[in-house]
Design a protein around this motif. Structure first.
Motif, PDB file in Angstrom:
ATOM      1  N   LEU B 186      10.536 102.059  -7.791  1.00 41.61           N
ATOM      2  CA  LEU B 186      11.551 102.735  -6.990  1.00 41.61           C
ATOM      3  C   LEU B 186      11.570 104.212  -7.361  1.00 41.61           C
ATOM      4  O   LEU B 186      11.770 104.568  -8.519  1.00 41.61           O
ATOM      5  N   ILE B 187      11.326 105.037  -6.381  1.00 41.40           N
ATOM      6  CA  ILE B 187      11.449 106.481  -6.604  1.00 41.40           C
ATOM      7  C   ILE B 187      12.638 106.946  -5.803  1.00 41.40           C
ATOM      8  O   ILE B 187      12.728 106.714  -4.602  1.00 41.40           O
ATOM      9  N   THR B 188      13.569 107.577  -6.475  1.00 40.04           N
ATOM     10  CA  THR B 188      14.782 108.002  -5.770  1.00 40.04           C
ATOM     11  C   THR B 188      15.319 109.281  -6.384  1.00 40.04           C
ATOM     12  O   THR B 188      14.797 109.779  -7.373  1.00 40.04           O
ATOM     13  N   GLY B 189      16.354 109.826  -5.753  1.00 40.79           N
ATOM     14  CA  GLY B 189      16.955 111.057  -6.251  1.00 40.79           C
ATOM     15  C   GLY B 189      17.636 110.827  -7.579  1.00 40.79           C
ATOM     16  O   GLY B 189      17.817 109.690  -8.011  1.00 40.79           O
ATOM     17  N   PRO B 190      18.031 111.896  -8.239  1.00 39.17           N
ATOM     18  CA  PRO B 190      18.656 111.818  -9.554  1.00 39.17           C
ATOM     19  C   PRO B 190      19.845 110.859  -9.557  1.00 39.17           C
ATOM     20  O   PRO B 190      20.559 110.757  -8.567  1.00 39.17           O
ATOM     21  N   ALA B 191      20.029 110.158 -10.669  1.00 39.55           N
ATOM     22  CA  ALA B 191      21.147 109.235 -10.781  1.00 39.55           C
ATOM     23  C   ALA B 191      22.471 109.991 -10.803  1.00 39.55           C
ATOM     24  O   ALA B 191      23.540 109.404 -10.731  1.00 39.55           O
ATOM     25  N   SER B 192      22.401 111.307 -10.876  1.00 36.63           N
ATOM     26  CA  SER B 192      23.630 112.098 -10.815  1.00 36.63           C
ATOM     27  C   SER B 192      24.141 112.207  -9.385  1.00 36.63           C
ATOM     28  O   SER B 192      25.266 112.617  -9.145  1.00 36.63           O
ATOM     29  N   THR B 193      23.306 111.827  -8.421  1.00 36.01           N
ATOM     30  CA  THR B 193      23.760 111.877  -7.033  1.00 36.01           C
ATOM     31  C   THR B 193      24.248 110.510  -6.581  1.00 36.01           C
ATOM     32  O   THR B 193      23.771 109.481  -7.055  1.00 36.01           O
ATOM     33  N   SER B 194      25.167 110.539  -5.654  1.00 37.46           N
ATOM     34  CA  SER B 194      25.730 109.276  -5.174  1.00 37.46           C
ATOM     35  C   SER B 194      24.659 108.427  -4.500  1.00 37.46           C
ATOM     36  O   SER B 194      24.628 107.208  -4.665  1.00 37.46           O
ATOM     37  N   THR B 195      23.784 109.079  -3.739  1.00 42.48           N
ATOM     38  CA  THR B 195      22.748 108.308  -3.055  1.00 42.48           C
ATOM     39  C   THR B 195      21.791 107.685  -4.057  1.00 42.48           C
ATOM     40  O   THR B 195      21.385 106.534  -3.901  1.00 42.48           O
ATOM     41  N   GLY B 196      21.438 108.444  -5.078  1.00 50.24           N
ATOM     42  CA  GLY B 196      20.542 107.926  -6.098  1.00 50.24           C
ATOM     43  C   GLY B 196      21.122 106.662  -6.710  1.00 50.24           C
ATOM     44  O   GLY B 196      20.471 105.618  -6.754  1.00 50.24           O
ATOM     45  N   ARG B 197      22.368 106.741  -7.131  1.00 53.42           N
ATOM     46  CA  ARG B 197      23.005 105.587  -7.759  1.00 53.42           C
ATOM     47  C   ARG B 197      23.100 104.400  -6.807  1.00 53.42           C
ATOM     48  O   ARG B 197      22.759 103.269  -7.162  1.00 53.42           O
ATOM     49  N   ALA B 198      23.548 104.666  -5.589  1.00 55.65           N
ATOM     50  CA  ALA B 198      23.744 103.562  -4.644  1.00 55.65           C
ATOM     51  C   ALA B 198      22.424 102.862  -4.340  1.00 55.65           C
ATOM     52  O   ALA B 198      22.365 101.633  -4.236  1.00 55.65           O
ATOM     53  N   ARG B 199      21.382 103.641  -4.216  1.00 58.66           N
ATOM     54  CA  ARG B 199      20.108 103.020  -3.858  1.00 58.66           C
ATOM     55  C   ARG B 199      19.543 102.212  -5.028  1.00 58.66           C
ATOM     56  O   ARG B 199      18.960 101.148  -4.835  1.00 58.66           O
ATOM     57  N   ILE B 200      19.744 102.735  -6.235  1.00 55.68           N
ATOM     58  CA  ILE B 200      19.330 101.958  -7.403  1.00 55.68           C
ATOM     59  C   ILE B 200      20.127 100.649  -7.453  1.00 55.68           C
ATOM     60  O   ILE B 200      19.597  99.579  -7.737  1.00 55.68           O
ATOM     61  N   HIS B 201      21.389 100.763  -7.133  1.00 59.29           N
ATOM     62  CA  HIS B 201      22.245  99.585  -7.156  1.00 59.29           C
ATOM     63  C   HIS B 201      21.753  98.515  -6.176  1.00 59.29           C
ATOM     64  O   HIS B 201      21.664  97.323  -6.512  1.00 59.29           O
TER      65      HIS B 201
END
Lengths: 344, 344
Positions: B186-201
């Motif tokens: 999974l490559i995503t934006g920084p976990a500091s961003t809401s989208t990053g966190r939500a997508r990891i979730h």
DNA sequence: TACAAAAGTGGTACCGGTTCCACTCGGTCC
DNA sequence: GGACCGAGTGGAACCGGTACCACTTTTGTA
């Protein structure tokens, strides 16, 4: 919901008159005693004071704002242009109001009126080709206009920044001719646009230099919007003697053209050698990577803004200026030598 | 260079007072005799009079303008968003001032100050994540803020429009799991961003539902700018037990990721099944066409503007609103069932 | 017919800056 | 010592709209 401080609040808090504060804000407009300047600056910082742009514009009669009028931000070319213009403007302390025309002169006219209401100091535009009187009116009212990418022949005395359209088309065409192609399709914007005409001209020149007569059926000047590119591809391929080379000379048509090529299963470059205008990050990710004419968008943006701001600050000599920047040809894997398959 | 007519010019030419002209301009503000209204309208037409926006703003205290603050117009996602916002705004008679942050909180702060100077009525933004106090200050000064695509958790009482990030990531992940993949990068934006966190979730949830434990090495939250995507691809492929599936969950990283995959010669989908976030016209022209999560950008734009304008006109109840729109999964040819090649 | 309410109108303060002008200081020069 | 200068300052008009208020003229109703 608090109220933002005004210049009078600052003056009162600093124990000076508004005149002094104004002079601190605009140093050229008059002297201020160093001690008071310090004092005023401190108060400004404490209060978080920022001058209202509207008030400044009203009294100045014009705004530190430029309008950017492009066809369509969904087109990567314009999007990137906008990105650079906004960026450059910011570094000069200027804001950008973006308007899109969707290539519709009516919307363009509406946009120009709106920009006029805003007292913008200048406009950077890719004109649709209509609204000639409107552009003139704009200029008469002291708005500095710069056309970028395209121009309007009927309109003299307007600054223009573009790439060497004719030359770029000529080089692309020559590249295909050098590979042995003699039937080369050209898909480009309407002949009513300056870029359309210039690119057709370059295409013709290359043919003339190589003593090849151009089959008019191979030249398709189609509308920007809609599936013009796809349809042009369709009809080119349907020709009895269909082309072995193709130049898609307008960014707005590349996507739909390539999509159609993929759909009908044309093999690139085996069946058809392809060169597209405008390089964007995706052209090298298609199959195969597409040879492209790379437009130096940064340069277009920088020069346009330079011109507009220069005029706004009156530090440019009178007389329209035309800047043409060179576009690079980026060879990739979408062009191959012509192999005469059946005949010969 | 002529001078544009003012309301007083119109009043004089029509033989009425400025008050009457103003009332003709703003019908709700008072009655005008039909005959005089006609007369005034005719004069306005003849003179080509248009009210100066700056004057109106000054007296109203706020402008019919919204600021659009996005990371970067070179990213097709933001470009398309901007396109739609500008378009929608135009149809409501509102102008858009575009600012870009390049994901830099300092630039963002600067942009916000500038927008404040302009007395914009509202701001639509994809926040960087910083500048929390600044956003609060903006709101305190009566500027209506709507976050689009992302949000800032620390900031309550702000309207948000986004896609169902977690759910979309979950569905993409489930698709790969259903094909037999168990090691999914999974490559995503920084976990500091809401989208990053939500997508990891969402990615985690899909794994949990399938009782697969997630290898933390497979999750890469990387910066938006630069070659973050490419580097992440590189390190994922270098893992001893490298993934057989990959989800690139951020538009800004798709290009560089795909470019790297092409460069190192990974065969898609044979070696690696790939799903990318955000569908743009080019994703189906790559080789192979990429399966994608399609974000309904139009909806994001429409809702954001709807919210901002609604707030500006005070016709929305108090209390922050969160709108989540569904994103579609568009299957193409970049995913294949896992075939256990060597082992098992 | 009388009188209140509504329609229609003009005058003017105000929004928040900029800029011009008048004025007060010290210091300099004849 | 008086004329003259420039730096430094505050007052107030102005930019072009909006909006409130006072006023006059209808219109409606008891």
């Amino acid at each position: 919901m608090k109220k933002a401080p005004t210049i009078r609040d600052v003056a009162a808090a600093a124990g000076v008159s508004v005149s002094v504060v104004s002079r601190v804000l605009n140093p050229e407009s008059g002297p201020v005693a160093p001690a008071k300047r310090e004092q005023v600056l401190r108060v400004i910082g404490d209060l978080g004071y920022r001058p209202r742009a509207a008030a400044r514009e009203l009294s100045a009669g014009h705004a530190l704002t430029v309008g950017l009028v492009v066809a369509d931000l969904a087109n990567p070319f314009f999007a990137q242009l906008a990105d650079r213009v906004v960026w450059e403007a910011r570094s000069h302390g200027v804001q950008v109001v973006v308007m899109t025309t969707q290539e519709d002169p009516h919307l363009e006219a509406e946009s120009l009126d709106t920009l006029l209401d805003r007292s913008v100091g200048g406009v950077i535009a890719t004109p649709t080709g209509g609204n000639i009187e409107k552009w003139e009116r704009l200029r008469d009212l002291g708005v500095n206009v710069v056309f970028v990418d395209r121009t309007i022949a009927e309109l003299e005395d307007v600054d223009v920044v573009s790439i060497e359209n004719s030359d770029s088309a000529r080089r692309a065409t020559e590249h295909l001719i050098a590979l042995g192609h003699t039937r080369i399709g050209l898909i480009t914007g309407p002949a009513s646009t300056s870029t359309g005409r210039a690119r057709i001209h370059g295409y013709r020149t290359a043919h003339e230099n190589a003593s090849i007569t151009v089959d008019p059926m191979l030249v398709r000047d189609v509308p920007f919007r809609g599936d013009g590119g796809g349809d042009a591809v369709g009809s080119l391929l349907a020709l009895p003697d269909s082309p072995t080379g193709l130049i898609v000379a307008n960014t707005a048509q590349v996507q739909s053209s390539v999509r159609r090529l993929v759909q009908v299963g044309v093999r690139i470059p085996d069946d058809l050698s392809v060169i597209v205008f405008d390089d964007n990050p995706w052209t090298e990710l298609t199959n195969p990577p597409l040879s492209a004419i790379r437009q130096p968008i940064d340069m277009l943006a920088v020069h346009s803004l330079e011109l507009v701001l220069g005029r706004m600050q009156g530090r440019l000599p009178a007389g329209a200026r035309t800047i043409e920047v060179k576009a690079d040809f980026v060879p990739r894997n979408s062009c191959a030598p012509l192999i005469r398959s059946v005949a010969s």
